[in-house]
Design a protein around this motif. Structure first.
Motif, PDB file in Angstrom:
ATOM      1  N   ARG A  55     -12.199   0.154   4.511  1.00  0.00           N
ATOM      2  CA  ARG A  55     -10.832   0.685   4.660  1.00  0.00           C
ATOM      3  C   ARG A  55     -10.822   2.192   4.448  1.00  0.00           C
ATOM      4  O   ARG A  55     -11.531   2.710   3.584  1.00  0.00           O
ATOM      5  N   SER A  56      -9.989   2.862   5.198  1.00  0.00           N
ATOM      6  CA  SER A  56      -9.920   4.312   5.042  1.00  0.00           C
ATOM      7  C   SER A  56      -8.821   4.721   4.060  1.00  0.00           C
ATOM      8  O   SER A  56      -8.772   5.858   3.616  1.00  0.00           O
ATOM      9  N   ASP A  57      -7.949   3.778   3.722  1.00  0.00           N
ATOM     10  CA  ASP A  57      -6.845   4.146   2.814  1.00  0.00           C
ATOM     11  C   ASP A  57      -7.144   3.848   1.353  1.00  0.00           C
ATOM     12  O   ASP A  57      -6.275   3.974   0.487  1.00  0.00           O
TER      13      ASP A  57
ATOM     14  N   TRP B 241     -13.028  -3.787   1.643  1.00  0.00           N
ATOM     15  CA  TRP B 241     -12.556  -2.618   0.883  1.00  0.00           C
ATOM     16  C   TRP B 241     -13.370  -1.379   1.255  1.00  0.00           C
ATOM     17  O   TRP B 241     -12.826  -0.297   1.392  1.00  0.00           O
TER      18      TRP B 241
ATOM     19  N   ARG C 189       0.807  -1.228   0.000  1.00  0.00           N
ATOM     20  CA  ARG C 189       0.000   0.000   0.000  1.00  0.00           C
ATOM     21  C   ARG C 189       0.840   1.278   0.000  1.00  0.00           C
ATOM     22  O   ARG C 189       0.502   2.257  -0.669  1.00  0.00           O
TER      23      ARG C 189
END
Lengths: 279, 347
Positions: free
Chosen positions: A170-172, A167, A140
């Motif tokens: 997820r915050s990224d 997914w 990532r």
């Protein structure tokens, strides 16, 4: 004068693999977790294998797992023809033949480093993209913003539900989904995948954009991207065809001069100028 | 290189000697046509043939159906090879050009052991054309005569043949030819005249440009109306593919024994003109339109294959078989290329 090759490897000879896990993802999609009996499969995101069932036949299937997945590899196979129907009967412990991995045109895992990536996936086109998506998620920090756009025909055809849920939490990364035909119990976006593009338009400019979906989808995605005047070399299209032999001989996968099994299956949009049959 | 002269009688005995040692495939009469068959005796040999029904290079090196693998259901696979030595006797220069091209295709990039084992087991005795066929246009494609790619080249100079060797294998072979003597200057002169005459005789259709110009010509012809016009009467029967010495596309299919314990994987000739050639699961067909398939064949011959191999020789060798085989009479590559030249000009 013709020269004899010193390495007498049979390019048509499959190597055996064993089914470790088999599970239906929806009504038509089978998930297979496989391990080669001999040498492990060496592959990069975007490559495909030829799946063989003795006495039944062989079919090309793009690898669904990322090479960062070290425990064998994964395939997702839709029940649609002779070979895939037979594959759907496989149980853990069963053997099948594998040739590959094939394809020199693959996802730009290196070139995309440090850049934003916008995955545009339609239906089962999620499967080849997943190899790249998981590669990016496992590395990532190497990549910029990651956006995944997914369009599925209807709710019942969605698959990898646990992963989609993960997914979306997820915050990224940003995961946006739509279905073509909405139903009462579906609370999300309704419409084809191209309707999601305006939602992320501020991110498009310098992003790497891998696209994979049914043949009909490409023209509409490219039309939708057209108005943002993006550099064509940023757009990567997975143009899978009937890669019957996988080794550039049989002719079935040819798009104009190009053999998809050799030059593809992933092509840069900017390279398609001499390939009018591509889209 | 050695050039010998041998009387036709002595040559017949030489062939009979070869037949005792290994398989010899040569042109034989089949009704009022010709076909390469395994010879039992030199008396069957018809080196005066015009053209054979099927191209010998494909028939023997990429056969109509061949077994690649055997397998046990639920088990492993084994490669199957045929590397029986044989002599291919009497192949014409245009088919020899196709053979040399196919050798490149199957030995480059991914080396095809099935093709190559068979190829390396063969001795090639080429033969200059005695009787031109009704549609041959080899002269336009630069394949009326052969300069290389054979082990031995035969030329009929009347009461005898000249035998030129092109490889150590050929040298070794003609050592066995009893009664062969060194060719004299006069014999070579005769052969030179035959080669010159054949440039004119093997020209029943004439291409109005150099064959090396075809890739350039096709660069600007993709949207030309000729593809649709011609394809209107195309049956998509694939005859042009089936008789072509440079077509090498194949399909791969499995067969299983009656008790479902053993299987074979076979490859068989396929053709890009056939409907369904590009069809994938889900019934999507990429080259669905007949005119697109029709155009693809002419582009393969004139542009894609020569560019892939980096040669100036097109992947049409001018044998004329597709011209004779096509029922609606639309397959003639010369007519199509000339039409493009008429409409688009040279340069």
């Amino acid at each position: 004068m013709i020269k004899q090759n010193t390495v007498e490897k049979d390019i048509y000879l499959p190597q055996l693999a064993t089914v470790k896990k088999a599970a239906m993802l929806n009504e038509t999609e089978l998930y297979l977790h496989l391990a080669m009996d001999g040498q492990p499969l060496d592959y990069v995101p975007g490559q495909f294998v030829e799946v063989s069932l003795a006495g039944i036949g062989e079919a090309p299937v793009t690898i669904a797992s990322s090479p960062t997945f070290k425990d064998g590899f994964e395939l997702v196979i839709r029940k649609v023809g002779t070979v895939t129907n037979a594959v759907h009967k496989l149980q853990p412990g069963d053997k099948l033949g594998i040739r590959g991995a094939f394809g020199k045109g693959v996802y730009p895992v290196e070139e995309a480093k440090g850049r934003n990536i916008i995955f545009i996936c339609g239906g089962i086109g999620l499967v080849p993209q997943r190899s790249f998506i998981n590669y990016v998620l496992d590395n990532r920090a190497d990549y910029g913003d990651v956006i995944i756009l997914l369009g599925t025909k209807c709710q019942s055809q969605r698959f990898f539900l646990d992963e989609l849920k993960a997914w979306s939490q997820r915050s990224d990364i940003q995961f946006i989904e739509t279905v073509d035909q909405g139903e009462d119990c579906w609370k999300g976006n309704v419409g084809v995948v191209t309707t999601l593009i305006p939602k992320i338009k501020s991110k498009l400019a310098s992003a790497v954009i891998p696209v994979c979906g049914p043949p009909v989808m490409y023209k509409f995605v490219l039309m939708a991207l057209q108005e943002y005047e993006l550099p064509h070399e940023n757009i990567y299209l997975n143009l899978e065809r009937k890669m019957k032999c996988g080794v550039g001989k049989c002719g079935h996968c040819q798009i104009n001069h190009s053999y998809v099994c050799m030059d593809g299956p992933v092509f840069k949009y900017s390279d398609l100028g001499v390939m009018p049959e591509a889209i | 290189m050695t050039i010998k002269k041998i009387s036709k009688d002595a040559f017949g005995k030489f062939v009979d000697g070869l037949i005792k040692q290994q398989k010899v495939m040569g042109p034989c009469a089949k009704g009022d046509r010709f076909e390469f068959e395994q010879l039992d005796s030199s008396s069957q040999l018809r080196l005066d043939y015009d053209v054979t029904l099927r191209p010998p290079n494909r028939k023997y090196f990429l056969p109509p159906v061949e077994t690649l693998l055997t397998c046990e259901v639920g088990g492993g696979y084994q490669s199957v090879y045929d590397d029986t030595e044989f002599v291919l006797l009497g192949i014409h220069p245009y088919d020899l050009a196709a053979l040399n091209q196919m050798d490149q295709i199957f030995s480059r990039d991914n080396y095809d052991t099935h093709y190559m084992k068979r190829r390396l087991a063969a001795t090639i005795i080429a033969c200059d054309v005695v009787t031109p066929s009704k549609d041959v246009f080899a002269a336009s494609m630069g394949t009326a005569t052969a300069e290389a790619g054979f082990d031995v080249l035969l030329t009929d100079i009347g009461d005898s043949y000249l035998m030129e060797t092109g490889s150590p294998k050929g040298e070794k072979l003609i050592e066995k030819a009893q009664g062969a003597v060194d060719a004299a200057a006069g014999d070579l002169e005769k052969r030179k005249n035959i080669w010159k005459e054949n440039q004119g005789r093997l020209s029943k259709h004439k291409l109005n440009c150099s064959s090396s110009y075809l890739p350039k010509l096709l660069e600007k012809a993709y949207s030309h109306p000729v593809w649709e016009e011609k394809a209107k009467t195309c049956f998509s029967c694939g005859s042009c593919n089936q008789v072509c010495p440079t077509c090498y596309c194949f399909n791969v299919q499995d067969d299983v024994s009656w008790d479902f314990t053993k299987g074979t994987r076979q490859r068989a000739w396929d053709g890009c003109l056939l409907d369904g050639f590009t069809k994938v699961a889900g019934e999507h067909e990429f080259r669905k339109k007949r005119e697109d398939r029709f155009r693809h064949r002419l582009y393969r011959k004139g542009k894609y294959v020569p560019e892939k191999l980096g040669t100036k020789t097109p992947a049409c060798v001018g044998c004329g078989r597709c011209v004779s085989a096509c029922l609606p009479d639309i397959a003639n590559p010369v007519n199509i290329y000339n039409r493009l030249i008429d409409d688009l000009g040279l340069e």
